[in-house]
Design a protein around this motif. Structure first.
Motif, PDB file in Angstrom:
ATOM      1  N   ARG A  14      28.090  80.646  98.613  1.00 12.79           N
ATOM      2  CA  ARG A  14      28.136  79.334  99.446  1.00 12.79           C
ATOM      3  C   ARG A  14      27.193  78.324  98.373  1.00 12.79           C
ATOM      4  O   ARG A  14      27.567  77.156  98.201  1.00 12.79           O
ATOM      5  N   ALA A  15      25.843  78.818  98.209  1.00 14.54           N
ATOM      6  CA  ALA A  15      24.963  78.020  97.527  1.00 14.54           C
ATOM      7  C   ALA A  15      25.496  77.798  95.904  1.00 14.54           C
ATOM      8  O   ALA A  15      25.240  76.796  95.447  1.00 14.54           O
ATOM      9  N   CYS A  16      25.896  78.872  95.290  1.00 17.97           N
ATOM     10  CA  CYS A  16      26.689  78.930  94.023  1.00 17.97           C
ATOM     11  C   CYS A  16      27.822  77.821  93.963  1.00 17.97           C
ATOM     12  O   CYS A  16      28.120  77.099  92.964  1.00 17.97           O
ATOM     13  N   GLY A  17      28.460  77.710  95.179  1.00 14.43           N
ATOM     14  CA  GLY A  17      29.710  76.905  95.048  1.00 14.43           C
ATOM     15  C   GLY A  17      29.352  75.521  95.093  1.00 14.43           C
ATOM     16  O   GLY A  17      29.768  74.502  94.512  1.00 14.43           O
ATOM     17  N   PHE A  18      28.150  75.008  95.883  1.00 12.85           N
ATOM     18  CA  PHE A  18      27.747  73.813  95.823  1.00 12.85           C
ATOM     19  C   PHE A  18      27.008  73.371  94.318  1.00 12.85           C
ATOM     20  O   PHE A  18      27.289  72.314  93.999  1.00 12.85           O
ATOM     21  N   ALA A  19      26.410  74.278  93.721  1.00 17.03           N
ATOM     22  CA  ALA A  19      25.892  74.008  92.565  1.00 17.03           C
ATOM     23  C   ALA A  19      27.130  73.876  91.721  1.00 17.03           C
ATOM     24  O   ALA A  19      26.931  73.104  90.702  1.00 17.03           O
ATOM     25  N   ALA A  20      28.167  74.505  91.606  1.00 14.93           N
ATOM     26  CA  ALA A  20      29.084  74.564  90.769  1.00 14.93           C
ATOM     27  C   ALA A  20      29.913  73.312  91.075  1.00 14.93           C
ATOM     28  O   ALA A  20      30.510  72.462  89.867  1.00 14.93           O
ATOM     29  N   LEU A  21      30.025  72.650  92.259  1.00 17.79           N
ATOM     30  CA  LEU A  21      30.446  71.578  92.574  1.00 17.79           C
ATOM     31  C   LEU A  21      29.804  70.428  91.852  1.00 17.79           C
ATOM     32  O   LEU A  21      30.386  69.253  91.343  1.00 17.79           O
ATOM     33  N   GLY A  22      28.443  70.317  91.808  1.00 16.65           N
ATOM     34  CA  GLY A  22      27.681  69.469  91.080  1.00 16.65           C
ATOM     35  C   GLY A  22      27.720  69.402  89.742  1.00 16.65           C
ATOM     36  O   GLY A  22      27.858  68.351  89.026  1.00 16.65           O
ATOM     37  N   VAL A  23      28.035  70.714  88.948  1.00 17.35           N
ATOM     38  CA  VAL A  23      27.964  70.612  87.623  1.00 17.35           C
ATOM     39  C   VAL A  23      29.338  70.098  87.419  1.00 17.35           C
ATOM     40  O   VAL A  23      29.309  69.442  86.394  1.00 17.35           O
ATOM     41  N   CYS A  24      30.594  70.703  87.969  1.00 14.08           N
ATOM     42  CA  CYS A  24      31.854  70.052  87.631  1.00 14.08           C
ATOM     43  C   CYS A  24      31.900  68.385  87.622  1.00 14.08           C
ATOM     44  O   CYS A  24      32.611  67.834  86.824  1.00 14.08           O
ATOM     45  N   LEU A  25      31.312  67.890  88.716  1.00 17.81           N
ATOM     46  CA  LEU A  25      31.152  66.500  88.981  1.00 17.81           C
ATOM     47  C   LEU A  25      30.477  65.919  87.839  1.00 17.81           C
ATOM     48  O   LEU A  25      30.952  64.659  87.284  1.00 17.81           O
ATOM     49  N   THR A  26      29.468  66.470  87.564  1.00 17.02           N
ATOM     50  CA  THR A  26      28.776  65.955  86.153  1.00 17.02           C
ATOM     51  C   THR A  26      29.695  66.116  85.021  1.00 17.02           C
ATOM     52  O   THR A  26      29.646  65.077  84.159  1.00 17.02           O
ATOM     53  N   MET A  27      30.172  67.115  84.902  1.00 17.16           N
ATOM     54  CA  MET A  27      31.106  67.289  83.593  1.00 17.16           C
ATOM     55  C   MET A  27      32.138  66.330  83.639  1.00 17.16           C
ATOM     56  O   MET A  27      32.599  65.589  82.587  1.00 17.16           O
ATOM     57  N   PHE A  28      32.804  65.993  84.586  1.00 15.11           N
ATOM     58  CA  PHE A  28      33.860  65.098  84.793  1.00 15.11           C
ATOM     59  C   PHE A  28      33.384  63.583  84.601  1.00 15.11           C
ATOM     60  O   PHE A  28      33.727  62.889  84.050  1.00 15.11           O
ATOM     61  N   ALA A  29      32.318  63.395  85.136  1.00 13.58           N
ATOM     62  CA  ALA A  29      31.590  62.091  84.790  1.00 13.58           C
ATOM     63  C   ALA A  29      31.373  61.805  83.170  1.00 13.58           C
ATOM     64  O   ALA A  29      31.330  60.514  83.065  1.00 13.58           O
ATOM     65  N   LEU A  30      30.949  62.810  82.574  1.00 10.58           N
ATOM     66  CA  LEU A  30      30.787  62.634  81.124  1.00 10.58           C
ATOM     67  C   LEU A  30      31.979  63.089  80.419  1.00 10.58           C
ATOM     68  O   LEU A  30      31.940  63.460  79.127  1.00 10.58           O
ATOM     69  N   SER A  31      33.184  63.141  81.037  1.00  8.07           N
ATOM     70  CA  SER A  31      34.248  63.491  80.419  1.00  8.07           C
ATOM     71  C   SER A  31      34.788  62.569  78.966  1.00  8.07           C
ATOM     72  O   SER A  31      35.649  62.984  78.430  1.00  8.07           O
ATOM     73  N   PHE A  32      34.260  61.427  78.867  1.00  5.51           N
ATOM     74  CA  PHE A  32      34.686  60.565  78.050  1.00  5.51           C
ATOM     75  C   PHE A  32      34.155  61.254  76.496  1.00  5.51           C
ATOM     76  O   PHE A  32      34.518  60.599  75.706  1.00  5.51           O
ATOM     77  N   ASP A  33      33.197  61.907  76.591  1.00  5.99           N
ATOM     78  CA  ASP A  33      32.714  62.561  75.349  1.00  5.99           C
ATOM     79  C   ASP A  33      32.510  63.986  75.680  1.00  5.99           C
ATOM     80  O   ASP A  33      31.830  64.688  76.549  1.00  5.99           O
ATOM     81  N   ALA A  34      33.773  64.954  75.103  1.00  6.32           N
ATOM     82  CA  ALA A  34      33.733  66.257  75.515  1.00  6.32           C
ATOM     83  C   ALA A  34      32.596  67.321  75.021  1.00  6.32           C
ATOM     84  O   ALA A  34      32.101  68.064  75.836  1.00  6.32           O
ATOM     85  N   VAL A  35      31.874  66.758  73.859  1.00  7.40           N
ATOM     86  CA  VAL A  35      30.854  67.615  73.356  1.00  7.40           C
ATOM     87  C   VAL A  35      29.625  67.365  74.608  1.00  7.40           C
ATOM     88  O   VAL A  35      29.002  68.471  75.018  1.00  7.40           O
ATOM     89  N   LEU A  36      29.499  66.268  75.001  1.00  8.65           N
ATOM     90  CA  LEU A  36      28.269  65.823  75.725  1.00  8.65           C
ATOM     91  C   LEU A  36      28.669  66.383  77.143  1.00  8.65           C
ATOM     92  O   LEU A  36      27.714  67.130  77.908  1.00  8.65           O
ATOM     93  N   ALA A  37      29.694  66.420  77.473  1.00 10.90           N
ATOM     94  CA  ALA A  37      30.257  67.145  79.142  1.00 10.90           C
ATOM     95  C   ALA A  37      30.056  68.562  78.819  1.00 10.90           C
ATOM     96  O   ALA A  37      29.467  69.243  80.209  1.00 10.90           O
ATOM     97  N   PHE A  38      30.429  69.407  78.085  1.00  9.24           N
ATOM     98  CA  PHE A  38      30.084  70.729  77.776  1.00  9.24           C
ATOM     99  C   PHE A  38      28.747  71.096  77.730  1.00  9.24           C
ATOM    100  O   PHE A  38      28.199  72.121  78.410  1.00  9.24           O
ATOM    101  N   ARG A  39      28.026  70.171  76.936  1.00 11.14           N
ATOM    102  CA  ARG A  39      26.365  70.502  76.947  1.00 11.14           C
ATOM    103  C   ARG A  39      25.809  70.379  77.981  1.00 11.14           C
ATOM    104  O   ARG A  39      25.082  71.123  78.621  1.00 11.14           O
ATOM    105  N   ALA A  40      26.157  69.481  78.794  1.00 13.38           N
ATOM    106  CA  ALA A  40      25.677  69.125  80.219  1.00 13.38           C
ATOM    107  C   ALA A  40      26.000  70.101  81.209  1.00 13.38           C
ATOM    108  O   ALA A  40      24.944  70.807  81.841  1.00 13.38           O
ATOM    109  N   GLY A  41      27.189  70.557  81.189  1.00 16.16           N
ATOM    110  CA  GLY A  41      27.548  71.797  82.036  1.00 16.16           C
ATOM    111  C   GLY A  41      26.805  72.886  81.603  1.00 16.16           C
ATOM    112  O   GLY A  41      26.387  73.906  82.390  1.00 16.16           O
ATOM    113  N   ALA A  42      26.842  73.307  80.383  1.00 20.61           N
ATOM    114  CA  ALA A  42      25.891  74.355  79.850  1.00 20.61           C
ATOM    115  C   ALA A  42      24.374  74.212  80.346  1.00 20.61           C
ATOM    116  O   ALA A  42      23.863  75.517  80.614  1.00 20.61           O
ATOM    117  N   VAL A  43      23.962  73.095  80.201  1.00 22.48           N
ATOM    118  CA  VAL A  43      22.469  73.068  80.612  1.00 22.48           C
ATOM    119  C   VAL A  43      22.272  73.205  82.047  1.00 22.48           C
ATOM    120  O   VAL A  43      21.548  74.147  82.570  1.00 22.48           O
TER     121      VAL A  43
END
Length: 129
Positions: A14-43
């Protein structure tokens, strides 16, 4: 014992799901730059890995009576406090580290994707010149 492991997995997921939601939404917000989105998701996924690793190493010493696992299963165990601490702390440690392993694999995948997209962008730029 299987019920204890299942409840521990449920609370951690449940906790990991909420963390994954935050990561996915951050990556979606940065989707204008794929490298930036993947780096943010990785971090962020690496941070989740570090948090799970920390919780896993802390679990045997942390008072399990302050966890959700205790509120669901601990009261029905009817074990002395020390024995319940060892049992539930050990289960939490194993499950946290198992989930940390999966988060590390996901972080490695995201770092690899960021590198691959960066290399593709670099190769495309070199071919266009």
């Amino acid at each position: 014992m299987d019920r204890i492991v299942a409840v521990a997995d449920q609370t951690i997921r449940r906790a990991c799901g909420f963390a994954a939601l935050g990561v996915c939404l951050t990556m979606f917000a940065l989707s204008f730059d794929a490298v930036l989105a993947f780096r943010a998701g990785a971090v962020l996924t690496t941070a989740v890995f570090a948090a799970l690793l920390y919780l896993g190493h802390r679990a045997p010493r942390f008072d399990v009576r302050r966890t959700e696992l205790w509120s669901v299963t601990g009261r029905q165990l009817r074990l002395p406090r020390e024995r319940a601490q060892r049992l539930l702390g050990g289960v939490l440690r194993d499950r946290y580290l198992w989930h940390a392993d999966r988060a590390a694999l996901l972080a490695i995948g995201l770092w690899s994707a960021a590198g691959a997209v960066w290399l593709l962008r670099l190769a495309r730029g070199a071919a266009g010149s």
